[in-house]
Design a protein around this motif. Structure first.
Motif, mmCIF file in Angstrom:
data_model
loop_
_atom_site.group_PDB
_atom_site.id
_atom_site.type_symbol
_atom_site.label_atom_id
_atom_site.label_comp_id
_atom_site.label_asym_id
_atom_site.label_seq_id
_atom_site.Cartn_x
_atom_site.Cartn_y
_atom_site.Cartn_z
ATOM 1 N N GLU A 95 4.912 5.292 8.082
ATOM 2 C CA GLU A 95 5.660 6.550 8.122
ATOM 3 C C GLU A 95 4.839 7.742 7.641
ATOM 4 O O GLU A 95 5.351 8.841 7.529
ATOM 5 C CB GLU A 95 6.938 6.430 7.285
ATOM 6 C CG GLU A 95 7.972 5.481 7.874
ATOM 7 C CD GLU A 95 9.252 5.439 7.046
ATOM 8 O OE1 GLU A 95 9.261 6.032 5.939
ATOM 9 O OE2 GLU A 95 10.231 4.828 7.493
ATOM 10 N N GLY A 96 3.567 7.497 7.325
ATOM 11 C CA GLY A 96 2.705 8.588 6.930
ATOM 12 C C GLY A 96 2.636 8.826 5.440
ATOM 13 O O GLY A 96 2.093 9.825 4.991
ATOM 14 N N ARG A 97 3.180 7.903 4.649
ATOM 15 C CA ARG A 97 3.072 8.023 3.195
ATOM 16 C C ARG A 97 2.668 6.678 2.621
ATOM 17 O O ARG A 97 2.803 5.638 3.272
ATOM 18 C CB ARG A 97 4.392 8.498 2.579
ATOM 19 C CG ARG A 97 5.581 7.611 2.872
ATOM 20 C CD ARG A 97 6.893 8.265 2.475
ATOM 21 N NE ARG A 97 8.043 7.440 2.828
ATOM 22 C CZ ARG A 97 8.579 6.540 2.020
ATOM 23 N NH1 ARG A 97 8.070 6.355 0.806
ATOM 24 N NH2 ARG A 97 9.621 5.827 2.389
ATOM 25 N N ASP A 98 2.153 6.714 1.420
ATOM 26 C CA ASP A 98 1.659 5.510 0.761
ATOM 27 C C ASP A 98 2.825 4.796 0.095
ATOM 28 O O ASP A 98 3.345 5.268 -0.915
ATOM 29 C CB ASP A 98 0.593 5.913 -0.260
ATOM 30 C CG ASP A 98 -0.148 4.727 -0.830
ATOM 31 O OD1 ASP A 98 -0.102 3.644 -0.220
ATOM 32 O OD2 ASP A 98 -0.773 4.881 -1.893
ATOM 33 N N GLU A 99 3.229 3.652 0.633
ATOM 34 C CA GLU A 99 4.465 3.011 0.194
ATOM 35 C C GLU A 99 4.253 1.839 -0.764
ATOM 36 O O GLU A 99 5.089 1.583 -1.622
ATOM 37 C CB GLU A 99 5.255 2.521 1.406
ATOM 38 C CG GLU A 99 5.711 3.649 2.320
ATOM 39 C CD GLU A 99 6.262 3.133 3.631
ATOM 40 O OE1 GLU A 99 7.497 3.103 3.792
ATOM 41 O OE2 GLU A 99 5.440 2.730 4.494
ATOM 42 N N HIS A 100 3.210 1.070 -0.595
ATOM 43 C CA HIS A 100 2.934 -0.104 -1.426
ATOM 44 C C HIS A 100 4.162 -1.010 -1.531
ATOM 45 O O HIS A 100 4.629 -1.339 -2.629
ATOM 46 C CB HIS A 100 2.429 0.323 -2.809
ATOM 47 C CG HIS A 100 1.020 0.815 -2.782
ATOM 48 N ND1 HIS A 100 -0.069 -0.026 -2.675
ATOM 49 C CD2 HIS A 100 0.507 2.074 -2.815
ATOM 50 C CE1 HIS A 100 -1.182 0.686 -2.658
ATOM 51 N NE2 HIS A 100 -0.859 1.965 -2.727
ATOM 52 N N LEU A 101 4.663 -1.414 -0.375
ATOM 53 C CA LEU A 101 5.790 -2.330 -0.329
ATOM 54 C C LEU A 101 5.333 -3.759 -0.635
ATOM 55 O O LEU A 101 4.156 -4.102 -0.491
ATOM 56 C CB LEU A 101 6.429 -2.304 1.059
ATOM 57 C CG LEU A 101 6.913 -0.948 1.583
ATOM 58 C CD1 LEU A 101 7.442 -1.103 3.011
ATOM 59 C CD2 LEU A 101 7.978 -0.369 0.670
ATOM 60 N N VAL A 102 6.275 -4.584 -1.039
ATOM 61 C CA VAL A 102 6.002 -6.011 -1.171
ATOM 62 C C VAL A 102 5.547 -6.525 0.190
ATOM 63 O O VAL A 102 6.153 -6.187 1.218
ATOM 64 C CB VAL A 102 7.268 -6.756 -1.642
ATOM 65 C CG1 VAL A 102 7.075 -8.270 -1.576
ATOM 66 C CG2 VAL A 102 7.626 -6.319 -3.064
ATOM 67 N N PRO A 103 4.461 -7.308 0.266
ATOM 68 C CA PRO A 103 3.974 -7.779 1.566
ATOM 69 C C PRO A 103 5.052 -8.546 2.324
ATOM 70 O O PRO A 103 5.782 -9.351 1.747
ATOM 71 C CB PRO A 103 2.786 -8.677 1.210
ATOM 72 C CG PRO A 103 2.929 -8.975 -0.252
ATOM 73 C CD PRO A 103 3.629 -7.802 -0.838
ATOM 74 N N ALA B 121 5.776 -11.369 -3.926
ATOM 75 C CA ALA B 121 4.452 -10.955 -3.463
ATOM 76 C C ALA B 121 3.423 -12.060 -3.687
ATOM 77 O O ALA B 121 2.580 -12.328 -2.818
ATOM 78 C CB ALA B 121 4.027 -9.680 -4.181
ATOM 79 N N LEU B 122 3.468 -12.711 -4.843
ATOM 80 C CA LEU B 122 2.522 -13.786 -5.131
ATOM 81 C C LEU B 122 2.749 -14.980 -4.215
ATOM 82 O O LEU B 122 1.790 -15.575 -3.701
ATOM 83 C CB LEU B 122 2.643 -14.216 -6.594
ATOM 84 C CG LEU B 122 1.716 -15.343 -7.034
ATOM 85 C CD1 LEU B 122 0.251 -14.969 -6.840
ATOM 86 C CD2 LEU B 122 1.993 -15.731 -8.492
ATOM 87 N N ALA B 123 4.012 -15.338 -3.980
ATOM 88 C CA ALA B 123 4.310 -16.456 -3.089
ATOM 89 C C ALA B 123 3.807 -16.171 -1.680
ATOM 90 O O ALA B 123 3.247 -17.060 -1.004
ATOM 91 C CB ALA B 123 5.810 -16.735 -3.081
ATOM 92 N N PHE B 124 3.998 -14.945 -1.202
ATOM 93 C CA PHE B 124 3.511 -14.546 0.119
ATOM 94 C C PHE B 124 1.993 -14.725 0.182
ATOM 95 O O PHE B 124 1.449 -15.301 1.129
ATOM 96 C CB PHE B 124 3.889 -13.096 0.391
ATOM 97 C CG PHE B 124 3.470 -12.569 1.727
ATOM 98 C CD1 PHE B 124 4.382 -12.488 2.780
ATOM 99 C CD2 PHE B 124 2.171 -12.137 1.950
ATOM 100 C CE1 PHE B 124 3.991 -12.001 4.020
ATOM 101 C CE2 PHE B 124 1.776 -11.645 3.184
ATOM 102 C CZ PHE B 124 2.690 -11.574 4.223
ATOM 103 N N ALA B 125 1.308 -14.218 -0.833
ATOM 104 C CA ALA B 125 -0.154 -14.289 -0.839
ATOM 105 C C ALA B 125 -0.641 -15.729 -0.853
ATOM 106 O O ALA B 125 -1.533 -16.106 -0.078
ATOM 107 C CB ALA B 125 -0.695 -13.526 -2.038
ATOM 108 N N ARG B 126 -0.082 -16.550 -1.701
ATOM 109 C CA ARG B 126 -0.537 -17.937 -1.798
ATOM 110 C C ARG B 126 -0.260 -18.695 -0.501
ATOM 111 O O ARG B 126 -1.079 -19.502 -0.053
ATOM 112 C CB ARG B 126 0.136 -18.627 -2.980
ATOM 113 C CG ARG B 126 -0.310 -18.091 -4.332
ATOM 114 C CD ARG B 126 -0.196 -19.158 -5.406
ATOM 115 N NE ARG B 126 -0.459 -18.636 -6.731
ATOM 116 C CZ ARG B 126 -1.647 -18.364 -7.241
ATOM 117 N NH1 ARG B 126 -2.718 -18.532 -6.482
ATOM 118 N NH2 ARG B 126 -1.789 -17.920 -8.477
ATOM 119 N N GLN B 127 0.875 -18.430 0.108
ATOM 120 C CA GLN B 127 1.205 -19.101 1.364
ATOM 121 C C GLN B 127 0.163 -18.815 2.434
ATOM 122 O O GLN B 127 -0.323 -19.726 3.112
ATOM 123 C CB GLN B 127 2.585 -18.656 1.857
ATOM 124 C CG GLN B 127 2.946 -19.220 3.234
ATOM 125 C CD GLN B 127 4.214 -18.591 3.802
ATOM 126 O OE1 GLN B 127 4.943 -17.888 3.090
ATOM 127 N NE2 GLN B 127 4.482 -18.844 5.055
#
Length: 262
Positions: A193-201, A246-252
């Protein structure tokens, strides 16, 4: 897998160690900011020893709100971040490209970065991709020589997926351009959307899973730091749930590598 201390804001740096230990992160990325603990090697070492969480990367104070941390001189701030990283045995220092108004710093940035890297031979100074700023229907780039560090070329890079969303750029293509210089990843999502959001992956539209699965095939030996925004969390429990997710997403996805075409 690291937790960026910025992911627990508005809680302080000490809380990042506690949350990283509680939820099984392998280490911490310390964002150096106005919190005195984030600037203090002794305090950080004490927290690291207490919680059993090593500091494995240091984010130099490059943000607008940290321009007076340690010194108004950006080279002094970078050197002190390097000393902090070296003292804590963290192999990576994350640094942003210069702002446009930092004319002297910008003029000799590439050469100066090489000099500082030479002073601290065991560290990688990973320049982070940024993004244009959009305001009132207009766009401008507040960085020199630009928001994409691969256009200038540096020895090491940090790839930030939320920044890729904000800049409407292809994260996988940027990783390709970074090549062997890819030293560090900031894992967060965005919608473009044109802004820095840093959402959970997984909550945006960035190829977070694909990028993580590709790292083994890229010969990546650096670290991945979860850098998400939880300042809007309505409670500590919600913040912790986001960090667990976020950690579970990354490890998966790190455990299911896919090849990368040469």
């Amino acid at each position: 897998m690291l937790l960026s201390s910025s992911s627990v804001f508005p809680e302080r740096t000490a809380a990042a160690f506690q949350l990283a230990a509680t939820h099984g992160y392998d280490g911490l990325e310390v964002m150096v900011w106005t919190d005195a603990v984030s600037q203090d090697a002794g305090a950080l070492r004490g927290l690291s020893d207490h919680y059993g969480v090593p500091v494995l990367s240091v984010h130099a104070p490059c943000l607008l709100v940290t321009q007076r941390v340690w010194s108004p001189d950006p080279w002094e701030r970078l050197r002190r971040a390097a000393v902090l990283a070296e003292t804590l045995e963290a192999p990576t220092v994350v640094v942003h490209p210069p702002f446009t108004w930092q004319r002297e710093y910008a003029r000799g940035f590439a050469e100066g970065l090489d000099r500082v890297a030479g002073e601290f031979g065991g560290l990688r100074f990973a320049v982070e991709n940024m993004y244009p700023v959009r305001m009132a229907g207009r766009q401008f780039v507040p960085y020199v020589p630009g928001w994409d560090p691969t256009e200038a070329g540096y020895a090491s890079y940090t790839l930030d997926l939320s920044h890729c969303a904000a800049s409407h750029s292809d994260a996988l293509a940027m990783a390709d351009r970074m090549g062997d210089g890819l030293a560090h990843v900031h894992l967060g999502d965005g919608t473009g959307e044109g802004r820095d959001e840093h959402l959970v992956p997984g909550r945006g539209n960035q190829p977070c899973a694909e990028l993580l699965r590709s790292l083994a095939g890229r010969g990546f030996t650096g670290s991945v730091a979860v850098e998400v925004t939880t300042r809007g969390a309505k409670s500590r429990q919600v913040r912790e749930a986001d960090l667990r997710e976020a950690l579970a997403f990354a490890r998966q996805h790190l455990s299911t590598p896919s090849p990368v075409d040469a």
